[in-house]
Enzyme design. Structure first.
Site, PDB file in Angstrom:
ATOM      1  N   THR A  73       0.831  -1.210   0.000  1.00 47.89           N
ATOM      2  CA  THR A  73       0.000   0.000   0.000  1.00 47.89           C
ATOM      3  C   THR A  73       0.861   1.253   0.000  1.00 47.89           C
ATOM      4  OG1 THR A  73      -1.738  -1.183   1.204  1.00 47.89           O
ATOM      5  CG2 THR A  73      -1.838   1.219   1.225  1.00 47.89           C
ATOM      6  N   ARG A 234       2.381   1.413  12.076  1.00 52.68           N
ATOM      7  CA  ARG A 234       3.754   1.698  11.678  1.00 52.68           C
ATOM      8  C   ARG A 234       4.607   1.878  12.929  1.00 52.68           C
ATOM      9  NH1 ARG A 234       2.475  -0.254   7.689  1.00 52.68           N
ATOM     10  NH2 ARG A 234       2.564   0.527   5.541  1.00 52.68           N
ATOM     11  N   ASP A 258       3.939  -5.700  15.676  1.00 52.69           N
ATOM     12  CA  ASP A 258       4.303  -6.325  14.407  1.00 52.69           C
ATOM     13  C   ASP A 258       5.155  -5.391  13.568  1.00 52.69           C
ATOM     14  OD1 ASP A 258       4.034  -8.580  12.505  1.00 52.69           O
ATOM     15  OD2 ASP A 258       3.033  -7.082  11.248  1.00 52.69           O
ATOM     16  N   GLU A 263      13.343  -1.704  10.480  1.00 49.99           N
ATOM     17  CA  GLU A 263      13.080  -3.106  10.115  1.00 49.99           C
ATOM     18  C   GLU A 263      14.036  -3.552   9.014  1.00 49.99           C
ATOM     19  OE1 GLU A 263       8.275  -2.831  11.040  1.00 49.99           O
ATOM     20  OE2 GLU A 263       8.981  -2.979   8.978  1.00 49.99           O
ATOM     21  N   HIS A 285       6.925  -8.133  11.213  1.00 52.46           N
ATOM     22  CA  HIS A 285       6.126  -7.501  10.156  1.00 52.46           C
ATOM     23  C   HIS A 285       5.443  -8.560   9.275  1.00 52.46           C
ATOM     24  CE1 HIS A 285       5.742  -3.446   7.917  1.00 52.46           C
ATOM     25  NE2 HIS A 285       4.720  -4.227   7.602  1.00 52.46           N
ATOM     26  N   TRP A 288       0.412  -8.818   7.607  1.00 58.43           N
ATOM     27  CA  TRP A 288      -0.175  -8.736   6.267  1.00 58.43           C
ATOM     28  C   TRP A 288      -0.014 -10.025   5.464  1.00 58.43           C
ATOM     29  CZ3 TRP A 288       2.774  -9.366   1.764  1.00 58.43           C
ATOM     30  CH2 TRP A 288       4.151  -9.511   1.982  1.00 58.43           C
TER      31      TRP A 288
END
Length: 312
Positions: A73, A234, A258, A263, A285, A288
């Site tokens: 996204t 975020r 998460d 990262e 992460h 998703w």
């Protein structure tokens, strides 16, 4: 037509990309540095990427490039002004992971709320073997029903989490970080009220000037000391040092994350020092990344390419 995947491993090697072969030649790279990109895209018509930087220095020599597809996204890795100056179109994908992220939010919350890591260790350490009683009350936990679940960011994912929390019997309140999202179903409150009244707080907001370091020492001090904080938005929305301090001193009960400021995780991240999984759980992460979400993502990308080709 030549399609170049620049960082295929960011969508997982288990996802089938053979559907793209119907459009023409497909070239796949696991990862690409900014230095490697120019040579790899010089004769590409379409490039597909996640984190690779797209700007004049990386795609300036790609004379045939017509479309940039981002398998995510967020598009802050794209120089949109440069793409516009070249007449190169770009596409991103929204909404593909709503169910996966909502599910992961619930997983993190329940893991912490019911002290599952403690009870798992209690059994696996064999303390339960031949114990005197059939149950064990060391770590108390409560029902979510009747508790207040505060949601920061009532977009698609936040709304889905609100729906799930309501099904569990929670009283849902929310704070809109932009002031644009409103609901006739859930109660909108100001930020301080959400912090002070919520038993569980989950973050689903984007990173912008309204949310950068939103959860800092001051915010954490306003939360209940029994509260759980979940961040699937975020990383930089939370000041990580302040969170580490709050967890260590018992200012809040626990946190499930998460996303992180940097990262993959930096070795100097202050959260590294917290090893107690009843206080902190961090996933890399992955909220998703349910298989269905990634399959859905790539089908959307296929459709975007098909639309571009058919319009030419």
């Amino acid at each position: 037509m030549k399609i170049v995947f620049l960082d295929r491993k960011t969508i997982g090697e288990d996802i089938d990309l053979s559907g793209f072969e119907r459009f023409g030649e497909v070239v796949i790279y696991d990862y690409s540095t900014s230095e490697e990109v120019p040579e790899r895209v010089k004769d590409a018509d379409i490039i597909v990427l996640n984190k690779v930087l797209v700007n004049e220095s990386t795609i300036g020599q790609a004379k045939s490039l017509k479309l940039v597809c981002v398998t995510a996204t967020g598009t802050n890795n794209l120089d949109k002004d440069y793409l516009a100056s070249r007449g190169i179109e770009w596409r991103n994908v929204a909404g593909y992971s709503t169910e996966a992220v909502a599910q992961h939010t619930l997983a993190l919350a329940l893991h912490l709320y019911e002290h599952l890591s403690y009870y798992d260790e209690y059994v696996k350490s064999e303390r339960y073997v031949n114990d005197r009683m059939f149950t064990h009350f060391e770590k108390h936990f409560n029902e979510i029903s009747g508790k207040t679940w505060g949601i920061i960011g009532l977009g698609a994912i936040g709304s889905r989490v609100a729906e799930i929390a309501t099904c569990l019997g929670a009283n849902v309140v929310y704070f809109s970080t932009t002031g644009r999202n409103h609901s006739d179903i859930y109660k909108e409150v100001d930020f301080d009220t959400l912090l002070s009244t919520s038993d569980i707080i989950s973050i689903h907001a984007p990173l912008d000037e309204n949310t950068l370091h939103l959860i800092d020492k001051t915010a954490l001090e306003k939360m209940k000391n029994t509260a759980i904080l979940v961040n699937v938005g975020r990383g930089p929305i939370i000041v990580e040092k302040d969170l580490a301090d709050a967890l260590e001193c018992g200012q809040i009960a626990a946190a499930g994350l998460d996303v992180l400021d940097v990262e993959p995780m930096s070795s100097d991240n202050p959260l590294v020092r917290i090893k107690d999984s009843t206080k902190l759980i961090i996933t890399p992460h992955i909220a998703w990344a349910a298989v269905e979400a990634r399959q859905r993502l790539m089908k959307i990308i296929e459709g975007q390419i098909e639309d571009i080709i058919s319009s030419k």
